[in-house]
Design a protein around this motif. Structure first.
Motif, PDB file in Angstrom:
ATOM      1  N   GLY A   1      89.306  50.574  86.131  1.00 30.99           N
ATOM      2  CA  GLY A   1      89.179  49.129  86.070  1.00 30.99           C
ATOM      3  C   GLY A   1      90.395  48.399  86.589  1.00 30.99           C
ATOM      4  N   SER A   2      90.489  47.137  86.238  1.00 29.90           N
ATOM      5  CA  SER A   2      91.521  46.259  86.766  1.00 29.90           C
ATOM      6  C   SER A   2      92.898  46.624  86.226  1.00 29.90           C
ATOM      7  CB  SER A   2      91.202  44.807  86.396  1.00 29.90           C
ATOM      8  OG  SER A   2      92.253  43.951  86.787  1.00 29.90           O
ATOM      9  N   SER A   3      93.904  46.514  87.099  1.00 30.85           N
ATOM     10  CA  SER A   3      95.287  46.716  86.653  1.00 30.85           C
ATOM     11  C   SER A   3      95.805  45.486  85.916  1.00 30.85           C
ATOM     12  CB  SER A   3      96.183  47.019  87.860  1.00 30.85           C
ATOM     13  OG  SER A   3      96.164  45.933  88.773  1.00 30.85           O
ATOM     14  N   ASP A   4      95.025  44.419  85.932  1.00 34.72           N
ATOM     15  CA  ASP A   4      95.398  43.185  85.233  1.00 34.72           C
ATOM     16  C   ASP A   4      94.198  42.710  84.402  1.00 34.72           C
ATOM     17  OD1 ASP A   4      96.502  40.843  84.343  1.00 34.72           O
ATOM     18  OD2 ASP A   4      96.448  39.810  86.286  1.00 34.72           O
ATOM     19  N   PRO A   5      93.950  43.341  83.251  1.00 34.41           N
ATOM     20  CA  PRO A   5      92.751  43.032  82.457  1.00 34.41           C
ATOM     21  C   PRO A   5      92.638  41.562  82.065  1.00 34.41           C
ATOM     22  CG  PRO A   5      93.840  45.009  81.634  1.00 34.41           C
ATOM     23  CD  PRO A   5      94.772  44.387  82.630  1.00 34.41           C
ATOM     24  N   LYS A   6      93.764  40.877  81.878  1.00 36.67           N
ATOM     25  CA  LYS A   6      93.711  39.478  81.457  1.00 36.67           C
ATOM     26  C   LYS A   6      93.061  38.591  82.508  1.00 36.67           C
ATOM     27  CE  LYS A   6      97.837  39.859  78.537  1.00 36.67           C
ATOM     28  NZ  LYS A   6      99.226  39.394  78.318  1.00 36.67           N
ATOM     29  N   ARG A   7      93.056  39.079  83.756  1.00 36.65           N
ATOM     30  CA  ARG A   7      92.464  38.292  84.838  1.00 36.65           C
ATOM     31  C   ARG A   7      90.936  38.360  84.821  1.00 36.65           C
ATOM     32  NH1 ARG A   7      91.430  39.921  90.011  1.00 36.65           N
ATOM     33  NH2 ARG A   7      92.591  41.841  89.727  1.00 36.65           N
ATOM     34  N   GLU A   8      90.370  39.329  84.102  1.00 40.70           N
ATOM     35  CA  GLU A   8      88.930  39.572  84.124  1.00 40.70           C
ATOM     36  C   GLU A   8      88.230  38.903  82.947  1.00 40.70           C
ATOM     37  OE1 GLU A   8      87.960  40.789  86.754  1.00 40.70           O
ATOM     38  OE2 GLU A   8      89.643  41.943  87.534  1.00 40.70           O
ATOM     39  N   ASN A   9      86.956  38.554  83.139  1.00 35.02           N
ATOM     40  CA  ASN A   9      86.174  37.979  82.050  1.00 35.02           C
ATOM     41  C   ASN A   9      85.770  39.072  81.055  1.00 35.02           C
ATOM     42  OD1 ASN A   9      83.798  39.302  83.032  1.00 35.02           O
ATOM     43  ND2 ASN A   9      83.427  37.608  84.442  1.00 35.02           N
ATOM     44  N   GLN A  10      85.153  38.667  79.958  1.00 42.75           N
ATOM     45  CA  GLN A  10      84.835  39.621  78.898  1.00 42.75           C
ATOM     46  C   GLN A  10      83.865  40.699  79.363  1.00 42.75           C
ATOM     47  OE1 GLN A  10      83.552  37.517  75.389  1.00 42.75           O
ATOM     48  NE2 GLN A  10      85.659  37.023  74.781  1.00 42.75           N
ATOM     49  N   GLY A  11      82.916  40.321  80.226  1.00 41.61           N
ATOM     50  CA  GLY A  11      81.953  41.300  80.720  1.00 41.61           C
ATOM     51  C   GLY A  11      82.630  42.391  81.529  1.00 41.61           C
ATOM     52  N   ARG A  12      83.554  42.005  82.379  1.00 37.39           N
ATOM     53  CA  ARG A  12      84.259  42.997  83.195  1.00 37.39           C
ATOM     54  C   ARG A  12      85.234  43.813  82.352  1.00 37.39           C
ATOM     55  NH1 ARG A  12      85.350  39.633  88.859  1.00 37.39           N
ATOM     56  NH2 ARG A  12      83.165  39.737  89.590  1.00 37.39           N
ATOM     57  N   GLN A  13      85.846  43.192  81.364  1.00 38.25           N
ATOM     58  CA  GLN A  13      86.713  43.952  80.460  1.00 38.25           C
ATOM     59  C   GLN A  13      85.904  45.004  79.707  1.00 38.25           C
ATOM     60  OE1 GLN A  13      89.012  41.398  77.885  1.00 38.25           O
ATOM     61  NE2 GLN A  13      89.825  40.193  79.588  1.00 38.25           N
ATOM     62  N   SER A  14      84.699  44.644  79.301  1.00 40.15           N
ATOM     63  CA  SER A  14      83.825  45.595  78.612  1.00 40.15           C
ATOM     64  C   SER A  14      83.445  46.750  79.530  1.00 40.15           C
ATOM     65  CB  SER A  14      82.560  44.877  78.118  1.00 40.15           C
ATOM     66  OG  SER A  14      81.658  45.790  77.528  1.00 40.15           O
ATOM     67  N   PHE A  15      83.156  46.433  80.800  1.00 39.20           N
ATOM     68  CA  PHE A  15      82.825  47.482  81.763  1.00 39.20           C
ATOM     69  C   PHE A  15      84.021  48.405  81.992  1.00 39.20           C
ATOM     70  CE2 PHE A  15      82.964  48.971  86.184  1.00 39.20           C
ATOM     71  CZ  PHE A  15      81.860  49.809  86.182  1.00 39.20           C
ATOM     72  N   ASP A  16      85.214  47.843  82.067  1.00 43.20           N
ATOM     73  CA  ASP A  16      86.411  48.665  82.262  1.00 43.20           C
ATOM     74  C   ASP A  16      86.623  49.607  81.080  1.00 43.20           C
ATOM     75  OD1 ASP A  16      86.677  47.298  84.599  1.00 43.20           O
ATOM     76  OD2 ASP A  16      88.499  46.193  84.033  1.00 43.20           O
ATOM     77  N   ARG A  17      86.305  49.165  79.873  1.00 42.79           N
ATOM     78  CA  ARG A  17      86.402  50.060  78.711  1.00 42.79           C
ATOM     79  C   ARG A  17      85.388  51.196  78.837  1.00 42.79           C
ATOM     80  NH1 ARG A  17      87.306  45.042  76.054  1.00 42.79           N
ATOM     81  NH2 ARG A  17      85.089  44.849  75.495  1.00 42.79           N
ATOM     82  N   PHE A  18      84.213  50.881  79.371  1.00 42.12           N
ATOM     83  CA  PHE A  18      83.199  51.912  79.621  1.00 42.12           C
ATOM     84  C   PHE A  18      83.732  52.955  80.610  1.00 42.12           C
ATOM     85  CE2 PHE A  18      80.041  53.015  82.925  1.00 42.12           C
ATOM     86  CZ  PHE A  18      79.216  53.869  82.194  1.00 42.12           C
ATOM     87  N   LEU A  19      84.404  52.499  81.676  1.00 45.01           N
ATOM     88  CA  LEU A  19      84.963  53.435  82.657  1.00 45.01           C
ATOM     89  C   LEU A  19      85.990  54.360  82.005  1.00 45.01           C
ATOM     90  CD1 LEU A  19      85.583  51.278  85.875  1.00 45.01           C
ATOM     91  CD2 LEU A  19      83.817  53.010  85.515  1.00 45.01           C
ATOM     92  N   ARG A  20      86.876  53.802  81.207  1.00 37.96           N
ATOM     93  CA  ARG A  20      87.907  54.612  80.568  1.00 37.96           C
ATOM     94  C   ARG A  20      87.293  55.634  79.618  1.00 37.96           C
ATOM     95  NH1 ARG A  20      90.508  49.544  80.721  1.00 37.96           N
ATOM     96  NH2 ARG A  20      89.884  49.033  78.588  1.00 37.96           N
ATOM     97  N   ALA A  21      86.229  55.251  78.939  1.00 35.81           N
ATOM     98  CA  ALA A  21      85.588  56.152  77.980  1.00 35.81           C
ATOM     99  C   ALA A  21      84.924  57.344  78.666  1.00 35.81           C
ATOM    100  CB  ALA A  21      84.552  55.386  77.148  1.00 35.81           C
ATOM    101  N   LEU A  22      84.594  57.213  79.941  1.00 36.82           N
ATOM    102  CA  LEU A  22      83.970  58.331  80.660  1.00 36.82           C
ATOM    103  C   LEU A  22      84.943  59.474  80.910  1.00 36.82           C
ATOM    104  CD1 LEU A  22      81.736  56.549  83.338  1.00 36.82           C
ATOM    105  CD2 LEU A  22      80.977  57.791  81.299  1.00 36.82           C
ATOM    106  N   GLU A  23      86.244  59.225  80.761  1.00 36.79           N
ATOM    107  CA  GLU A  23      87.259  60.270  80.951  1.00 36.79           C
ATOM    108  C   GLU A  23      87.097  60.975  82.301  1.00 36.79           C
ATOM    109  OE1 GLU A  23      89.838  61.063  79.393  1.00 36.79           O
ATOM    110  OE2 GLU A  23      89.691  60.319  77.344  1.00 36.79           O
ATOM    111  N   ASN A  24      86.834  60.201  83.356  1.00 30.48           N
ATOM    112  CA  ASN A  24      86.697  60.746  84.704  1.00 30.48           C
ATOM    113  C   ASN A  24      85.485  61.656  84.861  1.00 30.48           C
ATOM    114  OD1 ASN A  24      88.146  60.101  87.046  1.00 30.48           O
ATOM    115  ND2 ASN A  24      90.047  60.814  86.119  1.00 30.48           N
ATOM    116  N   GLY A  25      84.550  61.568  83.934  1.00 32.61           N
ATOM    117  CA  GLY A  25      83.387  62.443  83.974  1.00 32.61           C
ATOM    118  C   GLY A  25      82.186  61.814  84.649  1.00 32.61           C
ATOM    119  N   VAL A  26      81.034  61.885  83.986  1.00 34.56           N
ATOM    120  CA  VAL A  26      79.783  61.411  84.566  1.00 34.56           C
ATOM    121  C   VAL A  26      78.990  60.656  83.504  1.00 34.56           C
ATOM    122  CG1 VAL A  26      78.699  63.642  84.051  1.00 34.56           C
ATOM    123  CG2 VAL A  26      77.627  62.112  85.709  1.00 34.56           C
TER     124      VAL A  26
END
Length: 499
Positions: A125-150
């Motif tokens: 996700g974004s290197s600057d989370p504060k710049r993103e809206n709540q929906g994109r912040q939520s998506f970035d948390r989803f990406l991190r939770a995948l642990e580079n998997g699938v």
């Protein structure tokens, strides 16, 4: 071209870990990137383009410096501070009066502040989370939770939460900034690199059970292939492993179409702004991905075509519409010297790539087409094996069972490859080699290293490899005052040639 300036804009579109073969224009049965295929017909698509190193940071540093990893010294994904060069692409363009931007993934030796405009995203996700809206912040948390998997389900948030959409939006913001100078824009997608995830409507655009059958695990490919396969079977379960890899492959293809749609969006917007005749567009990837071939995903094992072959397309003012071009080998290190010739500026000292400008324009240029493909991998030393005592992190095992395919076992040692014509040879520091006839065996399933009928060809390619390695001995630092460096030009591999 805009009369306010005499130099074109430069748009460098890079994907991360894109397998060269997986587009219809490259012979793949599925139509994964129709817009890019059409774009390739408007310029030059090098059908035999290679990366300098099938690892993210070493390849990206090679792109910017025009140097191979054995010379720029960045031989793994965490050694950016080791980068050794005289001037890189950013230096050259800034000196030529360009304003510069990075939109997307960096992972090079350059920091964000080196660019005039920078909106950076990573695989999480974004290197600057504060710049993103709540929906994109939520998506970035989803990406991190995948642990580079699938992800086995469609990704949340829709297309506009996806990083490619955000990257293009940032790119358009940069393009629209008021500045009369020509621009250099590095639009760097973090996809289709893992984590393998994609939203509706791309999630089942290429259903797992309807995909072309990949090359099965091959005997004789070397320890790293079998070791990596064992890791995936351990991580996903032996019975479930192939099904998970099919989903990885399906998501990967969906990510390609998502990227393709965002490239179309960007190019449409540039056309509306009247920039299409003012801009050199370069499309490439840093390296490939197994994407299911040999029962593997990601990367990490030696120098197979799946990892070292990359897409490379050039389009823009002065570039002929040749479509597919098979007349020479191209490499990621060739980008810098090609742009130097296009802009009529000096090539920095220590650059090892060759200009492709004469091929692109059909005019006589500074160099001859390259007849040898070359790539390298490994951070040095002897090979580690599964029997050696190593901390888990050095084996690629991290928290919660996550696995990094780039680790001490897969990246140790030194491996080199050359290709001449349809023949390819891989060789390492322990005199272990592989030989393939890509004309009859494009997926490298049949190793001819010990075939007595191929002994002459093996010796020929070993000689070519030895010559290439010697030619690529670093000339930096250039001896001051006393000596001048005379650079090699491509030849047929039978003897030395210099200019």
């Amino acid at each position: 071209m805009d009369k306010r300036r005499d130099r074109p804009n430069i748009l460098l579109i890079m994907t991360d870990q894109q397998a060269e073969r997986m587009r219809k224009s490259r012979g793949y049965p599925l139509d994964t990137m129709p817009f890019l295929d059409a774009l390739a017909g408007q310029g030059v698509q090098f059908t035999n383009a290679y990366t300098a190193n099938p690892t993210c940071m070493p390849a990206r540093v090679s792109l910017f410096t025009g140097r191979y990893s054995s010379c720029h010294q960045v031989r793994c994904n965490t050694s950016d501070l080791a980068a050794f060069y005289s001037k890189d692409l950013l230096d050259v363009l800034k000196e030529a009066g360009y304003r510069t931007a990075l939109c997307g993934k960096n992972h090079s030796h350059r920091r964000s502040e080196a660019f005039d405009f920078c909106r950076q995203n990573t695989h999480w996700g974004s290197s600057d989370p504060k710049r993103e809206n709540q929906g994109r912040q939520s998506f970035d948390r989803f990406l991190r939770a995948l642990e580079n998997g699938v992800s086995m389900e469609p990704s949340p948030g829709g297309v506009e939460a996806q990083l490619p959409y955000r990257n293009v939006s940032d790119a358009l913001e940069f393009i629209d900034s008021a500045d009369p100078r020509p621009f250099f824009l590095w639009l760097s997608f973090a996809e289709p690199h893992n984590p393998y995830q994609v939203p509706t409507p791309y999630f089942n655009l290429f259903p797992p059970d309807s995909l072309p059958v990949p090359t099965p695990p091959c005997a004789g490919k070397g320890m790293r292939f079998s070791w990596l396969r064992a890791q995936w079977e351990t991580l996903y379960g032996k019975e479930r492993c192939d099904a998970v890899i099919r989903r990885c492959r399906s998501n990967y293809l969906g990510m390609l179409r998502l990227i393709d749609d965002q490239i179309r969006r960007l190019m449409d917007e540039m056309e509306k702004r009247g920039l299409q005749n003012d801009t050199i567009v370069i499309f490439l990837s840093d390296h490939g991905d197994f994407a299911g071939e040999y029962g593997l995903v990601r990367k990490g094992a030696d120098l197979p075509e799946a990892l070292v072959r990359i897409p490379m397309i050039w389009k823009g003012p002065g570039i002929e519409a040749k479509g597919d071009y098979e007349g020479c080998f191209a490499n990621i290190v060739d980008v810098l010297p090609t742009l130097c010739e296009a802009l009529r500026v000096s090539v920095p000292a220590g650059v090892q790539g060759r200009s492709l400008w004469s091929v692109l324009t059909g005019r006589r240029g500074a160099g001859k087409p390259e007849s040898i493909a070359y790539s390298e991998a490994g951070y040095g030393g002897d090979y580690w094996s599964d029997e050696d005592e190593l901390p888990p992190v050095c084996r690629g095992v991290h928290k919660e069972g996550a696995f990094d395919c780039l680790n001490s076992i897969t990246q140790s040692g030194q491996v080199r490859m050359v290709r001449k014509g349809q023949w390819k040879l891989q060789y390492d520091m322990k005199a272990q080699g592989h030989l393939y006839d890509l004309g009859t065996d494009p997926f490298e399933e049949h190793d001819l290293w010990r075939d007595p009928t191929c002994e002459k060809k093996k010796c020929e390619l070993l000689e070519v490899l030895a010559q290439k390695c010697l030619q690529l001995t670093d000339t930096l630092p250039v001896p001051p005052d006393r000596f001048a460096v005379k650079h090699f030009v491509p030849n047929d591999g039978k003897g030395g040639s210099a200019e």
